[in-house]
Design an enzyme around this catalytic site. Structure first.
Site, PDB file in Angstrom:
ATOM      1  N   GLY A   1       0.767  -1.240   0.000  1.00 61.40           N
ATOM      2  CA  GLY A   1       0.000   0.000   0.000  1.00 61.40           C
ATOM      3  C   GLY A   1       0.794   1.285   0.000  1.00 61.40           C
TER       4      GLY A   1
ATOM      5  N   PRO B   1       4.742  -5.127  -0.903  1.00 60.42           N
ATOM      6  CA  PRO B   1       4.523  -3.978  -1.781  1.00 60.42           C
ATOM      7  C   PRO B   1       4.272  -4.412  -3.231  1.00 60.42           C
ATOM      8  CG  PRO B   1       6.863  -4.276  -1.369  1.00 60.42           C
ATOM      9  CD  PRO B   1       6.147  -5.293  -0.527  1.00 60.42           C
ATOM     10  N   GLY B   2       3.404  -3.693  -3.898  1.00 57.92           N
ATOM     11  CA  GLY B   2       3.167  -3.912  -5.323  1.00 57.92           C
ATOM     12  C   GLY B   2       3.493  -2.641  -6.091  1.00 57.92           C
ATOM     13  N   ARG B   3       2.620  -1.645  -5.924  1.00 57.28           N
ATOM     14  CA  ARG B   3       2.751  -0.377  -6.649  1.00 57.28           C
ATOM     15  C   ARG B   3       4.144   0.249  -6.495  1.00 57.28           C
ATOM     16  NH1 ARG B   3      -1.681   2.913  -7.654  1.00 57.28           N
ATOM     17  NH2 ARG B   3      -2.773   1.823  -5.981  1.00 57.28           N
TER      18      ARG B   3
ATOM     19  N   ARG C   1      -7.243   3.291 -14.778  1.00 53.20           N
ATOM     20  CA  ARG C   1      -7.198   3.965 -13.473  1.00 53.20           C
ATOM     21  C   ARG C   1      -7.892   5.334 -13.462  1.00 53.20           C
ATOM     22  NH1 ARG C   1      -2.950   5.522 -11.290  1.00 53.20           N
ATOM     23  NH2 ARG C   1      -3.687   5.293  -9.160  1.00 53.20           N
TER      24      ARG C   1
ATOM     25  N   TYR D   1     -10.789   5.457 -10.768  1.00 49.79           N
ATOM     26  CA  TYR D   1     -10.519   6.167  -9.515  1.00 49.79           C
ATOM     27  C   TYR D   1     -10.361   7.669  -9.690  1.00 49.79           C
ATOM     28  CZ  TYR D   1      -8.506   1.437  -8.777  1.00 49.79           C
ATOM     29  OH  TYR D   1      -8.279   0.091  -8.739  1.00 49.79           O
TER      30      TYR D   1
ATOM     31  N   CYS E   1     -15.116   3.948 -26.993  1.00 53.43           N
ATOM     32  CA  CYS E   1     -16.373   4.630 -27.268  1.00 53.43           C
ATOM     33  C   CYS E   1     -17.150   4.932 -26.003  1.00 53.43           C
ATOM     34  CB  CYS E   1     -17.217   3.800 -28.222  1.00 53.43           C
ATOM     35  SG  CYS E   1     -16.338   3.501 -29.754  1.00 53.43           S
ATOM     36  N   GLU E   2     -16.541   5.657 -25.075  1.00 52.83           N
ATOM     37  CA  GLU E   2     -17.320   6.226 -23.985  1.00 52.83           C
ATOM     38  C   GLU E   2     -16.569   7.393 -23.370  1.00 52.83           C
ATOM     39  OE1 GLU E   2     -17.633   2.805 -20.951  1.00 52.83           O
ATOM     40  OE2 GLU E   2     -17.172   4.592 -19.782  1.00 52.83           O
TER      41      GLU E   2
HETATM   42  C1  LIG Z   1      -3.122  -5.080  -3.411  1.00 51.88           C
HETATM   43  C2  LIG Z   1      -2.483  -5.693  -2.249  1.00 51.88           C
HETATM   44  C3  LIG Z   1      -1.135  -5.444  -1.964  1.00 51.88           C
HETATM   45  C4  LIG Z   1      -0.307  -4.472  -2.756  1.00 51.88           C
HETATM   46  O1  LIG Z   1      -0.765  -3.181  -2.658  1.00 51.88           O
HETATM   47  P1  LIG Z   1       0.063  -1.976  -3.333  1.00 51.88           P
HETATM   48  O2  LIG Z   1      -0.738  -0.784  -3.050  1.00 51.88           O
HETATM   49  O3  LIG Z   1       0.177  -2.285  -4.774  1.00 51.88           O
HETATM   50  O4  LIG Z   1       1.408  -1.957  -2.663  1.00 51.88           O
HETATM   51  C5  LIG Z   1      -0.564  -6.084  -0.894  1.00 51.88           C
HETATM   52  N1  LIG Z   1      -1.283  -6.948  -0.130  1.00 51.88           N
HETATM   53  C6  LIG Z   1      -2.578  -7.216  -0.369  1.00 51.88           C
HETATM   54  C7  LIG Z   1      -3.289  -8.169   0.493  1.00 51.88           C
HETATM   55  C8  LIG Z   1      -3.217  -6.594  -1.425  1.00 51.88           C
HETATM   56  O5  LIG Z   1      -4.506  -6.853  -1.654  1.00 51.88           O
END
Ligand SMILES: *Cc1c(COP(=O)(O)O)cnc(C)c1O
Length: 434
Positions: free
Chosen positions: A251, A291-293, A330, A334, A361-362
């Site tokens: 997150g 972490p992902g993002r 996105r 959002y 087309c929107e």
């Molecule tokens: C989506 C998610 C993440 C990654 O979130 P980011 O905002 O991309 O860092 C980590 N853990 C869980 C359980 C998630 O659902």
């Protein structure tokens, strides 16, 4: 957050991938490769990822969380990305059978997978147990029932589980990506007492080994305070449960537009560890994260070609490109904001206001609602949006039956095509009639 001052109309270089540099002809290179050459060779739209940037963020995360760290694959998953994260020493966070399948296809070891999801099906749980997924993050009493039934039926070893807890935190982020508040579809409520009940249930189970506590409070969080609060709230429960792991989730936010800043992964890790120490959590409890993002977002730019420009009186011109909500939903989902720039002249003043739209087309098909672009932008220009490495390709669709763009990784002057462009014939792959 949006700046209209002349100085701020120059693209801030910290929004670009680590290896971004100006080539001698004045255009932008990433990984030693001129973006205009990539556009010419692979066509547009195309996602361009800076491999050094990805590796640097993975390495930073591994250092920041010595207890272990998983890459949240949903942010961007393909074989090359999973391989890179695994090579960097990360585990992989997966949340569906499809993500497990892809991770294994990339050569990840099943014991290095962490399996999430608020509604894992029996088939997915059986699959995870069959391949030997290392950790399951249990999310409901129904899931506990399913895990127990499947372990009993298959006479497999007990499954190591973390309990997903909803700590009751209102992270300051968009409500669609907020997950830690009391009214969340995820996890066992902490304030309602469900988390304690789930702990008792799991502890008395002979099919489940209790590993620890997990929480994920949301996405795109710009302040470490929320994570410190999370640790503080969960500390007593961690101690009394005898957990050997506390996973604080993912997150961490990233800056998308001029004026935004976010903590680094290292700062995030340091703040979380300090909070754990302050809260009396001993070093024997592994503090982990997923972490992902923050790993992938800033690593990529998307290249488009401007197709039409519609001037309008007193309002920004519509600048339409050859992509749209099908490659980056996105903004439509959002209301997310991006910057736009021309790779042929990335750091010039961008004095013209424009609304960058796509070809779907929107009317929600907007890529940059309030963009600043150079005055001399013309049809045929390659236009780029930075910070598009997370939840862009991952959420791409074939809306309007548009083939999805290719993805290239660039590094040390080389371009590697990791996902080819879809073809019109690919769109017929699922058809059952000849
Ligand atoms: C989506 C998610 C993440 C990654 O979130 P980011 O905002 O991309 O860092 C980590 N853990 C869980 C359980 C998630 O659902």
């Amino acid at each position: 957050m949006r700046h209209t001052g002349r100085i701020m109309n120059v693209l801030p270089s910290h929004l670009l991938p680590d290896t971004a540099t100006l080539a001698t002809n004045g255009s932008l290179s990433i990984g030693g490769v001129d973006l205009l050459e990539i556009a010419a060779e692979f066509g547009t739209p195309v996602f361009v990822y800076d491999e050094s940037h990805l590796r640097a963020r993975c390495a930073e995360a591994v250092d920041a969380f010595p207890g272990g760290v998983a890459y949240a694959t949903k942010a961007f998953l393909c074989r090359a990305m999973a391989e890179l994260a695994v090579e960097s020493g990360m585990k992989l966070d997966v949340a569906t059978g499809g993500e497990i399948h892809l991770a294994l296809a990339a050569g990840a070891r099943a014991e290095r997978l962490v399996f999430h999801g608020n509604n894992k099906s029996s088939a997915e749980i059986a699959m995870a147990i069959d391949v030997g997924v290392g950790t399951m993050v249990v999310d409901s009493f129904d899931e506990i029932d399913r895990i127990e039934a499947i372990v009993r039926a298959t006479k497999e070893r007990p499954v190591r589980c973390l309990l997903r807890v909803t700590p009751g935190i209102e992270a300051h982020t968009h409500e669609y990506i907020r997950t830690g508040h009391d009214d969340s579809k995820f996890g066992f409520g902490f304030n309602s007492g469900q988390a304690r009940a789930a702990l008792e249930r799991v502890r008395s189970s002979s099919e489940i080994t209790f590993g620890g506590i997990h929480a994920h409070i949301g996405s795109l969080i710009f302040d470490v305070d929320a994570f410190e609060k999370e640790v503080e709230i969960l500390a007593a429960f961690v101690l009394e449960s005898g957990a050997s792991e506390l996973c604080i989730g993912g997150g961490l936010g990233v800056p998308y537009v001029a004026g935004e800043t976010a903590p680094t992964i290292s700062e995030w890790g340091a703040a979380v560890h300090a909070a754990a120490t302050t809260a009396g959590i001993p070093d024997s409890v592994a503090i982990t994260a997923e972490p992902g993002r923050s790993i992938v977002a800033g690593a990529a730019v998307t290249l488009y070609t401007v197709g039409t420009i519609k001037e309008r009186a007193d309002v920004p011109a519509y600048v339409a490109v050859d992509g749209g909500m099908h490659d980056n939903p996105r903004p439509a989902l959002y209301g997310s904001d991006y910057e736009a720039f021309l790779p042929r002249a990335p750091f010039v003043h961008r004095e013209r206001r424009a609304r960058v739209v796509g070809m779907n087309c929107e009317s929600s098909d907007v890529l940059v609602r309030d963009a600043s672009i150079p005055n001399d932008t013309v049809v045929g220009d390659v236009l780029a949006t930075p910070v598009t490495g997370a939840y862009g390709y991952a959420m791409a669709s074939n809306f309007n039956r548009i083939p999805r763009p290719p993805v290239v990784f660039v590094r040390d002057g080389d371009v590697r095509l990791v996902l080819r462009r879809e073809t019109y014939d690919d769109l017929l792959l699922l058809e059952t009639s000849p």
